[in-house]
Structure formats: C-alpha cells, structure tokens
Design a protein around this motif. Sequence first.
Motif, PDB file in Angstrom:
ATOM      1  N   VAL A 100       0.875  -1.168   0.000  1.00 22.83           N
ATOM      2  CA  VAL A 100       0.000   0.000   0.000  1.00 22.83           C
ATOM      3  C   VAL A 100       0.910   1.214   0.000  1.00 22.83           C
ATOM      4  O   VAL A 100       1.767   1.353   0.871  1.00 22.83           O
ATOM      5  CB  VAL A 100      -0.921   0.019   1.235  1.00 22.83           C
ATOM      6  CG1 VAL A 100      -1.806   1.260   1.212  1.00 22.83           C
ATOM      7  CG2 VAL A 100      -1.770  -1.246   1.296  1.00 22.83           C
ATOM      8  N   LEU A 101       0.744   2.102  -0.993  1.00 18.88           N
ATOM      9  CA  LEU A 101       1.615   3.251  -1.120  1.00 18.88           C
ATOM     10  C   LEU A 101       0.883   4.525  -0.739  1.00 18.88           C
ATOM     11  O   LEU A 101      -0.260   4.753  -1.159  1.00 18.88           O
ATOM     12  CB  LEU A 101       2.128   3.397  -2.549  1.00 18.88           C
ATOM     13  CG  LEU A 101       2.933   2.241  -3.147  1.00 18.88           C
ATOM     14  CD1 LEU A 101       3.497   2.658  -4.501  1.00 18.88           C
ATOM     15  CD2 LEU A 101       4.044   1.805  -2.225  1.00 18.88           C
ATOM     16  N   ALA A 144       8.107  -7.745 -11.238  1.00 21.41           N
ATOM     17  CA  ALA A 144       7.011  -6.787 -11.122  1.00 21.41           C
ATOM     18  C   ALA A 144       6.842  -5.943 -12.376  1.00 21.41           C
ATOM     19  O   ALA A 144       5.716  -5.716 -12.834  1.00 21.41           O
ATOM     20  CB  ALA A 144       7.239  -5.871  -9.916  1.00 21.41           C
ATOM     21  N   VAL A 145       7.945  -5.442 -12.952  1.00 19.33           N
ATOM     22  CA  VAL A 145       7.831  -4.448 -14.026  1.00 19.33           C
ATOM     23  C   VAL A 145       8.343  -4.944 -15.370  1.00 19.33           C
ATOM     24  O   VAL A 145       8.189  -4.255 -16.377  1.00 19.33           O
ATOM     25  CB  VAL A 145       8.570  -3.142 -13.650  1.00 19.33           C
ATOM     26  CG1 VAL A 145       8.066  -2.594 -12.327  1.00 19.33           C
ATOM     27  CG2 VAL A 145      10.094  -3.339 -13.606  1.00 19.33           C
ATOM     28  N   ALA A 178       4.181   3.464  -9.854  1.00 17.03           N
ATOM     29  CA  ALA A 178       4.369   2.147  -9.257  1.00 17.03           C
ATOM     30  C   ALA A 178       3.141   1.270  -9.437  1.00 17.03           C
ATOM     31  O   ALA A 178       3.250   0.073  -9.730  1.00 17.03           O
ATOM     32  CB  ALA A 178       4.702   2.287  -7.772  1.00 17.03           C
ATOM     33  N   VAL A 179       1.962   1.858  -9.293  1.00 18.17           N
ATOM     34  CA  VAL A 179       0.730   1.101  -9.498  1.00 18.17           C
ATOM     35  C   VAL A 179       0.565   0.749 -10.973  1.00 18.17           C
ATOM     36  O   VAL A 179       0.237  -0.394 -11.324  1.00 18.17           O
ATOM     37  CB  VAL A 179      -0.486   1.895  -8.987  1.00 18.17           C
ATOM     38  CG1 VAL A 179      -1.790   1.211  -9.404  1.00 18.17           C
ATOM     39  CG2 VAL A 179      -0.427   2.032  -7.469  1.00 18.17           C
ATOM     40  N   ALA A 180       0.830   1.709 -11.848  1.00 17.15           N
ATOM     41  CA  ALA A 180       0.678   1.466 -13.284  1.00 17.15           C
ATOM     42  C   ALA A 180       1.614   0.372 -13.772  1.00 17.15           C
ATOM     43  O   ALA A 180       1.272  -0.393 -14.683  1.00 17.15           O
ATOM     44  CB  ALA A 180       0.926   2.756 -14.053  1.00 17.15           C
ATOM     45  N   ILE A 238       3.854  -2.622  -9.477  1.00  9.99           N
ATOM     46  CA  ILE A 238       4.602  -2.753  -8.225  1.00  9.99           C
ATOM     47  C   ILE A 238       3.671  -2.760  -7.021  1.00  9.99           C
ATOM     48  O   ILE A 238       3.937  -3.428  -6.014  1.00  9.99           O
ATOM     49  CB  ILE A 238       5.638  -1.616  -8.102  1.00  9.99           C
ATOM     50  CG1 ILE A 238       6.780  -1.859  -9.082  1.00  9.99           C
ATOM     51  CG2 ILE A 238       6.177  -1.481  -6.677  1.00  9.99           C
ATOM     52  CD1 ILE A 238       7.794  -0.737  -9.136  1.00  9.99           C
ATOM     53  N   ALA A 239       2.581  -2.005  -7.111  1.00 11.40           N
ATOM     54  CA  ALA A 239       1.679  -1.874  -5.972  1.00 11.40           C
ATOM     55  C   ALA A 239       0.240  -1.956  -6.433  1.00 11.40           C
ATOM     56  O   ALA A 239      -0.063  -1.774  -7.616  1.00 11.40           O
ATOM     57  CB  ALA A 239       1.926  -0.550  -5.243  1.00 11.40           C
ATOM     58  N   GLY A 240      -0.643  -2.199  -5.465  1.00 16.63           N
ATOM     59  CA  GLY A 240      -2.046  -2.351  -5.786  1.00 16.63           C
ATOM     60  C   GLY A 240      -2.870  -1.108  -5.612  1.00 16.63           C
ATOM     61  O   GLY A 240      -3.896  -0.950  -6.264  1.00 16.63           O
TER      62      GLY A 240
END
Length: 262
Positions: free
Chosen positions: A125-126, A154-155, A175-177, A180-182
Amino acid sequence: MPHTVIVERHGAVALVTLHRPEARNALDLALKEELLAALGKVGSDPGVRAVVLTGAGPAFCVGQDLREHVESLESGAWATQRTVERHYGPIAQALTTMPKPVVAAVHGACVGAGLGIALACDLRVLADDAVLGTAFGGVGLTFDTGLSATLTWAVGAARARELVLLGDTFDAASAVAWGIAGRVVPADDVLPTALEIAARLAAGPPLAHAASKRLVAAATARPLAASLAAEAEEQDRLGRTADHREAVDAFLAHRQPSFDGR
C-alpha cells in the motif's frame, strides 16, 4: 541502545516498524540484525497470521546507512561484514518465504534496499507522497535485497534495466501502473489501510496462504509442467485439511468460515 525495530500486535496481525526516524530508517548494522530477528520471530509465531511492515517518521526506508558504510570502508570492516550475504539476502528470503502474508505500508522515500524490502513483501500500500527508486548506481553499486528478481518480476526486464541503469525515482501512481503496488492512498491512511488488509488476510486460510506464496515464488524458476505438478500437490494436501472442509461447509450454509490452520 534503543531498539531500531519495534514489533506490536494487533490481534493476529504483527506490525513491524523500522524505527530510526531521525535517519529516515537508513539500514545500519543494528537495524538489519534486529529486522532479521523480528522477521524470524513473527514468521514462526503461530499466533501471527499476517504481518505489516512500515517505517517510522517521514520515510519508509532510504536503504543502506551510507555514513556507517563509509566508516566500514575506511576501517576495512566492509570486506568482512559481507552485509549483502549476511543481511540483505536473508531479509529478502525471510519475507518471501514467510508462511504468512506480509503487507508493506510505504510512505515517503523508499529507495535502494528499502525498495527491495518493500518488493519482498506480498502486497504494498503506497502513500500518495511515496518516492521510489533503485539508487544503487548513484553510489557505484548494483541490486541487493533480492531486487534484481522482484523488480524484474514486477515491471519486466526492460523497465527494470531502465530503473537501475538510469536511477530515476518514480512516484506512487507509476508504481501502481507498472504493477509494483495495488493501491495509492493519502499518507495519513497508508498504515490504517495496510492494517485493515492484513486483518482481512489474518482471518483467511493460513495453510492456503502459505501454499500460494510457495507456488508464486517458485513459478518463475521452473517450467509449466513443474508448476502444474506443484499445484496438484498443494491442492491435494489442502483438500484434506479441516480448513478446506470448514470453508465448503460455510459456503453451503451461507456463513463466514472460521479458519484455524488445520
């Protein structure tokens, strides 16, 4: 010496906090050793069903403590400390192989080994103020803390090369795109959101969570046929558990299941 890692319990959730806020949670020897010990403790505690990992103060973690690193270079201690082998690798291993879900609550700076720690967790969670980056090239080094694997997974390899070779930082939305993160939340909500997710995970099936982590961790290193065989083995084992029977009974009875890890 004050503790540099604080562990608190929120029911079945363990909150592990990197606690060198005055240094933006830079990883000195004490913090690395305390973090390893804390992860081992919560990982083996049957009362802990999920873990949240965060940093105190304005940053999640800015990576290696460079002041301590310079001192170790000047004294010659760096050659014998072998911190990547003794600390960073084992920290990543402890997080990725822990038989329970780990949620990273990331705010502020999250770079270098700090990014490696965050990516070794299962979910992230960012905060909307998060700034992430590899940072290794800026000090003439390369990946540690498992980041060469976790960032690439991840990327993708092309973006991972770009991020480590150019060393540019990136924001939470990127990061979400990139996978990396949700989710991104306001900074004040990052820890409550992570704890809420962890509580949901803690109420879930612990044996199935552990099996899922094993399957995902191994998937990139073996052919499809081996993954199919591993899935069959895990499903056969889980199908014989009391947790599975409880979940099926609860579904048929239109009620919430109660899992006890048997």
